[in-house]
Motif scaffolding. Structure first.
Motif, PDB file in Angstrom:
ATOM      1  N   ARG A   1      11.049  -2.895   6.655  1.00  0.00           N
ATOM      2  CA  ARG A   1      10.576  -1.649   7.273  1.00  0.00           C
ATOM      3  C   ARG A   1       9.202  -1.266   6.734  1.00  0.00           C
ATOM      4  N   VAL A   2       9.034  -1.407   5.420  1.00  0.00           N
ATOM      5  CA  VAL A   2       7.744  -1.074   4.812  1.00  0.00           C
ATOM      6  C   VAL A   2       6.660  -2.002   5.368  1.00  0.00           C
ATOM      7  N   GLU A   3       7.002  -3.282   5.464  1.00  0.00           N
ATOM      8  CA  GLU A   3       6.050  -4.247   6.012  1.00  0.00           C
ATOM      9  C   GLU A   3       5.695  -3.884   7.455  1.00  0.00           C
ATOM     10  N   GLY A   4       6.696  -3.432   8.215  1.00  0.00           N
ATOM     11  CA  GLY A   4       6.457  -3.031   9.602  1.00  0.00           C
ATOM     12  C   GLY A   4       5.486  -1.867   9.697  1.00  0.00           C
ATOM     13  N   TYR A   5       5.634  -0.882   8.836  1.00  0.00           N
ATOM     14  CA  TYR A   5       4.734   0.268   8.882  1.00  0.00           C
ATOM     15  C   TYR A   5       3.362  -0.050   8.284  1.00  0.00           C
ATOM     16  N   ARG A   6       3.264  -1.126   7.515  1.00  0.00           N
ATOM     17  CA  ARG A   6       1.928  -1.561   7.096  1.00  0.00           C
ATOM     18  C   ARG A   6       1.107  -1.961   8.333  1.00  0.00           C
TER      19      ARG A   6
ATOM     20  N   PRO B   1      -1.304  14.367   5.919  1.00  0.00           N
ATOM     21  CA  PRO B   1      -0.186  14.683   5.016  1.00  0.00           C
ATOM     22  C   PRO B   1       0.771  13.512   4.798  1.00  0.00           C
ATOM     23  N   MET B   2       0.947  12.656   5.791  1.00  0.00           N
ATOM     24  CA  MET B   2       1.846  11.511   5.661  1.00  0.00           C
ATOM     25  C   MET B   2       1.162  10.345   4.940  1.00  0.00           C
ATOM     26  N   ILE B   3      -0.070  10.068   5.324  1.00  0.00           N
ATOM     27  CA  ILE B   3      -0.772   8.891   4.784  1.00  0.00           C
ATOM     28  C   ILE B   3      -2.157   9.328   4.283  1.00  0.00           C
ATOM     29  N   PRO B   4      -2.214   9.899   3.102  1.00  0.00           N
ATOM     30  CA  PRO B   4      -3.456  10.543   2.650  1.00  0.00           C
ATOM     31  C   PRO B   4      -4.609   9.599   2.333  1.00  0.00           C
ATOM     32  N   PHE B   5      -4.324   8.390   1.871  1.00  0.00           N
ATOM     33  CA  PHE B   5      -5.400   7.531   1.373  1.00  0.00           C
ATOM     34  C   PHE B   5      -6.231   6.909   2.487  1.00  0.00           C
ATOM     35  N   VAL B   6      -5.557   6.234   3.433  1.00  0.00           N
ATOM     36  CA  VAL B   6      -6.299   5.573   4.506  1.00  0.00           C
ATOM     37  C   VAL B   6      -7.019   6.605   5.371  1.00  0.00           C
ATOM     38  N   THR B   7      -6.422   7.768   5.569  1.00  0.00           N
ATOM     39  CA  THR B   7      -7.063   8.808   6.375  1.00  0.00           C
ATOM     40  C   THR B   7      -8.298   9.361   5.669  1.00  0.00           C
ATOM     41  N   GLN B   8      -8.195   9.576   4.346  1.00  0.00           N
ATOM     42  CA  GLN B   8      -9.358  10.069   3.602  1.00  0.00           C
ATOM     43  C   GLN B   8     -10.501   9.052   3.633  1.00  0.00           C
ATOM     44  N   GLU B   9     -10.180   7.773   3.535  1.00  0.00           N
ATOM     45  CA  GLU B   9     -11.207   6.745   3.565  1.00  0.00           C
ATOM     46  C   GLU B   9     -11.896   6.713   4.929  1.00  0.00           C
ATOM     47  N   ILE B  10     -11.117   6.800   6.003  1.00  0.00           N
ATOM     48  CA  ILE B  10     -11.705   6.808   7.344  1.00  0.00           C
ATOM     49  C   ILE B  10     -12.546   8.071   7.541  1.00  0.00           C
ATOM     50  N   TRP B  11     -11.998   9.207   7.094  1.00  0.00           N
ATOM     51  CA  TRP B  11     -12.709  10.486   7.235  1.00  0.00           C
ATOM     52  C   TRP B  11     -14.097  10.424   6.583  1.00  0.00           C
ATOM     53  N   SER B  12     -14.176   9.758   5.440  1.00  0.00           N
ATOM     54  CA  SER B  12     -15.441   9.687   4.702  1.00  0.00           C
ATOM     55  C   SER B  12     -16.508   8.915   5.468  1.00  0.00           C
ATOM     56  N   ARG B  13     -16.096   8.137   6.503  1.00  0.00           N
ATOM     57  CA  ARG B  13     -17.056   7.345   7.286  1.00  0.00           C
ATOM     58  C   ARG B  13     -17.401   8.000   8.628  1.00  0.00           C
ATOM     59  N   LEU B  14     -16.666   9.040   9.003  1.00  0.00           N
ATOM     60  CA  LEU B  14     -16.911   9.656  10.309  1.00  0.00           C
ATOM     61  C   LEU B  14     -18.207  10.460  10.298  1.00  0.00           C
TER      62      LEU B  14
ATOM     63  N   GLY C   1       0.828  -1.201   0.000  1.00  0.00           N
ATOM     64  CA  GLY C   1       0.000   0.000   0.000  1.00  0.00           C
ATOM     65  C   GLY C   1       0.861   1.250   0.000  1.00  0.00           C
ATOM     66  N   THR C   2       0.352   2.292  -0.655  1.00  0.00           N
ATOM     67  CA  THR C   2       1.118   3.534  -0.788  1.00  0.00           C
ATOM     68  C   THR C   2       1.346   4.197   0.561  1.00  0.00           C
ATOM     69  N   ASP C   3       0.343   4.177   1.436  1.00  0.00           N
ATOM     70  CA  ASP C   3       0.495   4.846   2.735  1.00  0.00           C
ATOM     71  C   ASP C   3       1.609   4.230   3.575  1.00  0.00           C
ATOM     72  N   ALA C   4       1.691   2.908   3.604  1.00  0.00           N
ATOM     73  CA  ALA C   4       2.755   2.252   4.376  1.00  0.00           C
ATOM     74  C   ALA C   4       4.120   2.633   3.820  1.00  0.00           C
ATOM     75  N   PHE C   5       4.222   2.692   2.489  1.00  0.00           N
ATOM     76  CA  PHE C   5       5.484   3.046   1.847  1.00  0.00           C
ATOM     77  C   PHE C   5       5.847   4.500   2.142  1.00  0.00           C
ATOM     78  N   ARG C   6       4.873   5.402   2.002  1.00  0.00           N
ATOM     79  CA  ARG C   6       5.127   6.826   2.282  1.00  0.00           C
ATOM     80  C   ARG C   6       5.529   7.032   3.739  1.00  0.00           C
ATOM     81  N   PHE C   7       4.828   6.371   4.651  1.00  0.00           N
ATOM     82  CA  PHE C   7       5.137   6.584   6.065  1.00  0.00           C
ATOM     83  C   PHE C   7       6.536   6.069   6.390  1.00  0.00           C
ATOM     84  N   THR C   8       6.942   4.994   5.743  1.00  0.00           N
ATOM     85  CA  THR C   8       8.308   4.486   5.943  1.00  0.00           C
ATOM     86  C   THR C   8       9.327   5.539   5.558  1.00  0.00           C
ATOM     87  N   LEU C   9       9.129   6.146   4.390  1.00  0.00           N
ATOM     88  CA  LEU C   9      10.061   7.171   3.917  1.00  0.00           C
ATOM     89  C   LEU C   9      10.100   8.366   4.862  1.00  0.00           C
TER      90      LEU C   9
END
Length: 886
Positions: A570-575, A688-701, A546-554
């Motif tokens: 490391r990427v797997e860990g942040y997943r 800003p770090m993990i835009p996709f998963v946060t946007q998906e969660i936000w859409s359900r709040l 997933g892109t978010d796990a990769f971005r957060f690792t960086l």
């Protein structure tokens, strides 16, 4: 009403595609025309149109995106301009290779048809890198997509060229340049990559013309001797200064070579006599100009010897000529000796061919005046370069800069706007294609065949992309740009040149800050390369984790000034971190409804857990903002990681479960309101770090009026949520629970087994413990808890100290100490054996000298891990012995 329930598992691919489409359709990243909003702007370092996303791109884009999304949250009108570079030599090479497969050359097609084919290739394949930029979640304004050969930028390039020419800062002249015999073009000094090679230092005898003896010169390139026009010595050298003014004879060609004196000659290098070949060495060229020496070209643009090299050598390849000339020198007793010599040789940065210094007619920018102003701008802090040590490197380069060769002998690029009249010979440099010669009115005009260096158009990027030379609203609002995020390897290629052009044409620096990010290396710190097989493909990482796990690792690894050691682990860990957020949100949404958090449910914040988490959240908001603004991306990421994983998930959600599952409706509603507030702000902070998963969660709040998370403001400060005493009390309770959990883990006590607990506290601290007895016993797995200084502990207790108080866990009936000691002895014996095997390898000189470096490092790391585990077990063994003695 949207579906509030999250699926059990997070599937990134579908979520990412959905929100990329949503943001693009809603033009979420196109800035407003609001004049009252402060401007924040970044221009993307334009990747080559031939490129594919690599780890450097991924890091660069992630950091820029964090800055842009964060500043949108802060209320800035953010413009992030995307685009690609036409990449002259690289793109032409790609298309020429395709033509070769067809059995054709570009000359077969002709210039116009070849350029049409390159445009065709660009239209078909050039969008690949843009799709990958979108894939990583870059919040660029796609309505302003630019290309260095588009109409607007081409106009800017021509305007800059003509103005510099009119100002006397562009000129054409014969000069020694770096020539690639494979790409058939000139290269700037920065496009030459140097590497150390094993060669020879050849000592050659040049007889004196008067027959009184000979001089010995030393060279690494004996084939260039055929172009020698002098021999130089240092005028202070007592061995040779009496020969200055006399002549030597060039072997084979018998050319008379004047012996000249010049302080440039190093008396300690070689023999102290220097053969001077002005046509084939840049230092010799300058020395030749000082002494008015003849320039004789003996190697042509194909790397072959010219007729000036003499009939025995003309037509030979330069490498073949070297072999033949060395044989002839040996035969004539003119080769005195050869010694092994390791030296630096320049190679083409594109095709790796050895560069040939070559005198030809080229176009140059006189950079001295431009560089002086660009240097002053940094010295006067108009532009800050971070980390600061790169400022010294910038100054060193600016202080030693040479004129910039800007002409390239290729077809793909900005053709130089210069024409020669075939009737009268006048040179015409013009903004528009001239119809006739202004001097003689002839229409017989021939345009210069060369194109401009790719970096020439790239140097204009910060202002040309905003509409220059027109005075546009974008230029007025967004120039200078706020920051340039880039790698150190193009500090000179690009950054310095943008500084020169920006200051000269805009009278302002092109950016306020230059942030130089680190290099992404492999897990052992080695530079990634295809030949080593250690390249990590960012596209593969995004597909797999997933892109978010990769971005957060960086971002988590992006410490200022420190290279990143990247690994798939490391990427797997942040997943796991992304999944933790998803599961926490899923749990929270199970307890939230449309009324959660509405007016009245949070009038007064009560309860230690709520006060503590809200206090911590205020701290995290402040520190995250500070860290991102200071380019401490790793600090911002780690702050959020620790808060979300530990404070929010591990503690807060556990602490409020009794309220969420309880029967008191008022407590339940207040818990829901606080939970929604905390979760909402956490999602905004993480966005800003993990835009996709946060946007998906936000859409359900529930209760969110702005569906687009990228447009939601940064959480405002809430002084009413400052509870320092509650935070201190909570920290005390956490330490107690953690101490008990540590004892349980260390002694392998079964998780379900209830323990007794003694805490020898007094005063207010004892009151706090008693007030929150239920919390401690629940979280620590405790049956009976006793507090007070007066409590006498039984024999055989495990102990810890919290806030100066003894925390004691009676072990009788819980742990069989003697059995545990036997188990530890067995474990220690096994570790000792393993350590002995590894130590034997590391003491073996044969292993150390023959094994690959990464294998040796792996064994060293293994030895470290075993030693660390051994120390832990020995400490535990000692502790158990002490407990047994009590």
């Amino acid at each position: 009403m949207p579906d509030r329930e999250l699926p059990k598992g997070y599937e990134p691919r579908d979520v990412e595609q959905k929100w990329i489409k949503y943001w693009n359709e809603n033009q979420s990243f196109t800035p407003s025309d609001d004049p009252d909003r402060p401007a924040y702007s970044i221009v993307i370092p334009p990747p080559n149109v031939t490129g594919s996303l690599h780890m450097g791109h991924a890091l660069n884009l992630t950091l820029q995106d964090i800055l842009c999304r964060h500043h949108r949250q802060l209320g800035y009108d953010v413009l992030w301009v995307p685009g690609t570079d036409h990449a002259g030599i690289a793109t032409q090479n790609v298309v020429e290779k395709a033509l070769t497969a067809e059995g054709k050359t570009r000359q077969d097609l002709g210039r116009d048809e070849f350029i049409r084919r390159v445009w065709q290739w660009k239209d078909e394949y050039g969008g690949k890198i843009l799709n990958q930029i979108s894939r990583i979640g870059a919040s660029v304004d796609w309505t302003r997509l630019r290309f260095t050969l588009d109409e607007g930028l081409s106009r800017a390039v021509r305007e800059v060229f003509v103005r510099l020419y009119e100002q006397g800062l562009i000129y054409r002249g014969d000069y020694i340049i770096n020539w690639c015999i494979r790409c058939h073009t000139a290269l700037s000094d920065l496009e030459v990559e140097y590497s150390e090679i094993e060669g020879g230092l050849y000592h050659l005898r040049y007889p004196l013309a008067d027959g009184s003896g000979y001089l010995v010169v030393a060279t690494t390139r004996p084939e260039t001797m055929l172009g020698d026009t002098a021999v130089a010595v240092n005028p202070e050298d007592p061995r040779y200064k009496h020969l200055i003014g006399k002549h030597a004879l060039l072997p084979f060609l018998k050319r008379r070579l004047p012996i000249i004196g010049d302080e440039y000659v190093d008396m300690d290098f070689g023999t102290g006599c220097l053969k001077i070949t002005p046509a084939h060495d840049p230092n010799d060229f300058e020395l030749g100009r000082r002494h008015g020496l003849e320039i004789i070209q003996v190697i042509d643009d194909q790397g072959k010897m010219t007729k000036e090299a003499g009939e025995h050598f003309a037509g030979l390849d330069r490498v073949e000529c070297r072999r033949k000339i060395l044989a002839a020198l040996k035969e004539s007793d003119a080769l005195e000796k050869v010694r092994d010599y390791r030296h630096s040789v320049g190679h083409c940065y594109r095709c790796a061919a050895v560069i040939e210094p070559y005198v030809s007619r080229q176009w140059f920018v006189k950079v001295g005046p431009l560089a002086a102003r660009a240097r002053d701008a940094v010295a006067e802090k108009e532009t800050l370069i971070l980390p600061e040590h790169w400022t010294r490197t910038y100054f060193e380069w600016m202080d030693n800069i040479r004129d910039w060769c800007i002409s390239r002998q290729i077809w793909w690029g900005h053709r130089i706007p210069a024409w020669t009249c075939m009737e009268c010979g006048k040179l015409i440099v013009a903004r528009e294609d001239p119809a006739s010669c202004p001097a003689c009115n002839s229409s017989s005009l021939i345009q210069d065949e060369d194109v401009l260096d790719t970096w020439f158009s790239s140097a204009l990027w910060p202002f040309s992309t905003l509409g220059w030379p027109e005075k546009t609203r974008e230029l007025e609002k967004f120039y200078p740009t706020s920051v340039l995020v880039t790698a150190f390897d193009i500090l000179f290629f690009w950054v310095a040149r943008m500084m020169m052009m920006g200051v000269h044409f805009m009278d302002q620096v092109p950016f306020r800050h230059v942030y130089i990010h680190a290099l992404v290396r492999d897990a052992s710190g080695q530079k990634m390369s295809k030949s080593k097989g250690n390249v990590i493909d960012p596209l593969l990482m995004m597909d797999k984790y997933g892109t978010d796990a990769f971005r957060f690792t960086l971002s988590a690894l992006a410490a200022m000034g420190r290279d990143i050691k990247m690994s798939e682990d490391r990427v797997e860990g942040y997943r796991h971190f992304i999944n933790k957020i998803w599961n926490a949100a899923r749990f929270s949404l199970m307890h939230l409804n449309e009324d959660s958090g509405k007016s009245g449910s949070r009038e007064k914040i009560e309860g230690l857990a709520h006060q503590w988490i809200l206090h911590r959240l205020e701290e995290i908001k402040l520190r995250t903002d500070e860290a991102v603004k200071a380019y401490r991306f790793n600090d911002a990421s780690q702050l959020q990681y620790q808060f979300v994983w530990h404070s929010f998930c591990d503690w807060y959600l556990e602490l409020i479960k009794p309220e969420l599952y309880g029967d008191d409706p008022e407590l339940k509603e207040k818990a829901r309101g606080n939970l929604l507030q905390v979760l909402s702000e956490v999602i905004v902070l993480l966005h800003p770090m993990i835009p996709f998963v946060t946007q998906e969660i936000w859409s359900r709040l529930p209760g969110k009026t702005q569906p687009d998370l990228s447009r939601v403001p940064f959480p405002e400060k809430r002084p009413e949520c400052s509870f320092p005493q509650a935070a201190e009390n909570m920290e005390f309770l956490q330490q107690v629970v953690t101490a008990v959990r540590g004892i349980r883990s260390e002694l392998n006590v079964a998780p379900g087994l209830k323990l007794d607990l003694i805490i020898r506290a007094e005063g207010k601290d004892r009151e706090i413990l008693e007030e929150h007895r239920e919390m401690i016993t629940g979280l620590a797995g405790v049956n009976k808890m006793h507090t007070g200084k007066e409590v006498e502990p039984p024999r055989g207790c495990a102990a810890a100290v919290v806030k100066g108080y003894e925390v004691l866990v009676p072990l009788r009936g819980v742990v069989d100490i003697q059995s545990e000691l036997k188990r530890l002895n067995k474990e220690l014996g096994k570790l000792e054996k393993d350590l002995s095997i590894v130590a034997g390898k590391l003491e073996n000189q044969g292993f150390l000298s023959k094994a690959p470096a990464e294998v040796v490092e792996k064994e060293k790391a293994r030895a470290g891990r075993i030693s660390e585990e051994k120390e832990k077990l020995m400490a535990l063994q000692q502790r158990l012995l002490e407990i047994a003695d009590n």
